[in-house]
Design an enzyme around this catalytic site. Sequence first.
Site, PDB file in Angstrom:
ATOM      1  N   SER A 192       0.859  -1.210  -0.138  1.00  0.00           N
ATOM      2  CA  SER A 192      -0.182   0.035   0.038  1.00  0.00           C
ATOM      3  C   SER A 192       0.980   1.396   0.040  1.00  0.00           C
ATOM      4  CB  SER A 192      -0.574   0.191   1.146  1.00  0.00           C
ATOM      5  OG  SER A 192      -1.998   0.845   0.934  1.00  0.00           O
ATOM      6  N   GLU A 323      -9.002  -5.820  -4.225  1.00  0.00           N
ATOM      7  CA  GLU A 323      -8.654  -4.559  -3.138  1.00  0.00           C
ATOM      8  C   GLU A 323      -9.499  -3.879  -2.457  1.00  0.00           C
ATOM      9  OE1 GLU A 323      -5.168  -3.850  -2.637  1.00  0.00           O
ATOM     10  OE2 GLU A 323      -3.879  -4.935  -4.419  1.00  0.00           O
ATOM     11  N   HIS A 426      -7.617  -5.755  -0.052  1.00  0.00           N
ATOM     12  CA  HIS A 426      -6.587  -5.178   0.377  1.00  0.00           C
ATOM     13  C   HIS A 426      -6.012  -5.751   1.770  1.00  0.00           C
ATOM     14  CE1 HIS A 426      -3.719  -1.693   0.084  1.00  0.00           C
ATOM     15  NE2 HIS A 426      -4.309  -1.048   1.164  1.00  0.00           N
TER      16      HIS A 426
END
Length: 511
Positions: A192, A323, A426
């Site tokens: 990220s 995600e 995610h």
Amino acid sequence: MATVPHETITVDTAHGRVSGIAEAEFARFQGIPYAAPPTGPNRFGAPVPPRPWSGVLPAHGFGPPAPRPVGGSFDEILSGLDPVPGDGWLNLNVWTPDVTGSSPVLVWIHGGAFLRGSSAGTMYDGAAFAEAGVVLVSFNYRLGVEGFGYVADAPVPANRGLLDQIAALEWVRDNIAGFGGDPDNVTVFGESAGAMSILTLLSLDLGLFHRAIAQSGSAHVVQTAADAALVTGEIALALGVPPTAEGLSGVDTADLVAAQTLVHNLVVGTADAGKYGESTIQTCGMSLVPVVDGDLVRVRPIDAIAAGAGQDVPLVIGTTTEEHRYFVLSQSWEGLPVGAWVQRLAAYGVPDPARFYDQYAEGTTARYPRDTPAEVFSAVMTDRLFRIPSLRVAEARKGHAPTYVYDFGWRTPVPSVGGGALGACHVVELPFVWHTLGASGVDELVADGPVPLADEVNGRWVEFAATGSLESWDEYGDERPVMVFHAERSAVVPDPRGAERALWDGALDPE
């Protein structure tokens, strides 16, 4: 019964001796300062070396994290519990199989939208890497306004968090041999915001690492200085101080964190480009990010990479399949009408958003359902923020630099707030990469995640760190091969979800 103390082991660093804890198959050192506390005159300046110490510094537990909001989804595994107090935030940790060896080095840069996270998340335990013969380093860096806010009159107006990361990598270069690591074989990896940082560092050609792994990142996420100043101005307004180094330096860190969280939520909730700047809104839900400041960062990272930056660094890059479910399905937004979702796609720069919404709605499958407006929006935004930018990096390097692309497709059954499983969302790959499925709190993300998949993914990261290549995993090229990770069978697949990828042709391209 009295507990038996762990055996300690001592290593020399450039700033003094440190002692770590010797475990059965490795040693760990935690909370080593790589720079001085960023307070007082250093608060909005570049990191400076720590003051040398005499004697032996015990490095037996995590150091203080950078100020950040506490609480929220999976905070234990991403940030850790019971943070150590203090202002020595710029610290790092080392797990090593043998302080007398010369092992490959992996350096972790944590995520958290440049606002939260720390190296002390319970799943960021480097034991599995050390047991596999790799030296693992993780570190903290400044977050929020202190790390990434644009403050025009500060000693360093922007990108102080990136400078912290560079200082940590310089510490690795200068000190890791004493911990049994090979300074000429350093791989950075991050997820990220950590992956976005890595791609930014890759674009700078600093020569501080030799391989890179970018998990769920983007080389498109930057702000202009003018837009970044708008965000800092709103934070200062919320605090009732001028948006200057002096004004912000007089604010307590807890108050600063509260104000930046407030403004961040407004940026996400309103997507108001007029108030926060077009480049801010194009970060798709982030408020404080690296800034094109004309000094450290001169162009968007994707443009520098397309021009040839970082081509001597082999790269693994990829995303999870779903995600954005992490961000949307964790909210109670199921009642929003389709039109509201389409408007938000338009605000985030999705071309022809109504058509994209309809096309992605038709892509629902039994494995990856898109049965609600929130799920369709999540699928489009997965590609907008993560998958397509990652593929743009791979495409820019095609034929010039070794690049391997992956898609992590295993779905967690853990339910979301909005109903339905979080799926291949995610952060879901992290406990597999770290092989920390049994760590405290991890079951809240992955339940009983399959151990063989952790064996495979962790092993692949170790293989790449050791060799810079990956057996039976084709480099990205004309056939667009992607390693798709699944519990039942991982395999290289040519151009997965190619029809949706093709929708983005001409969009988000390097300038």
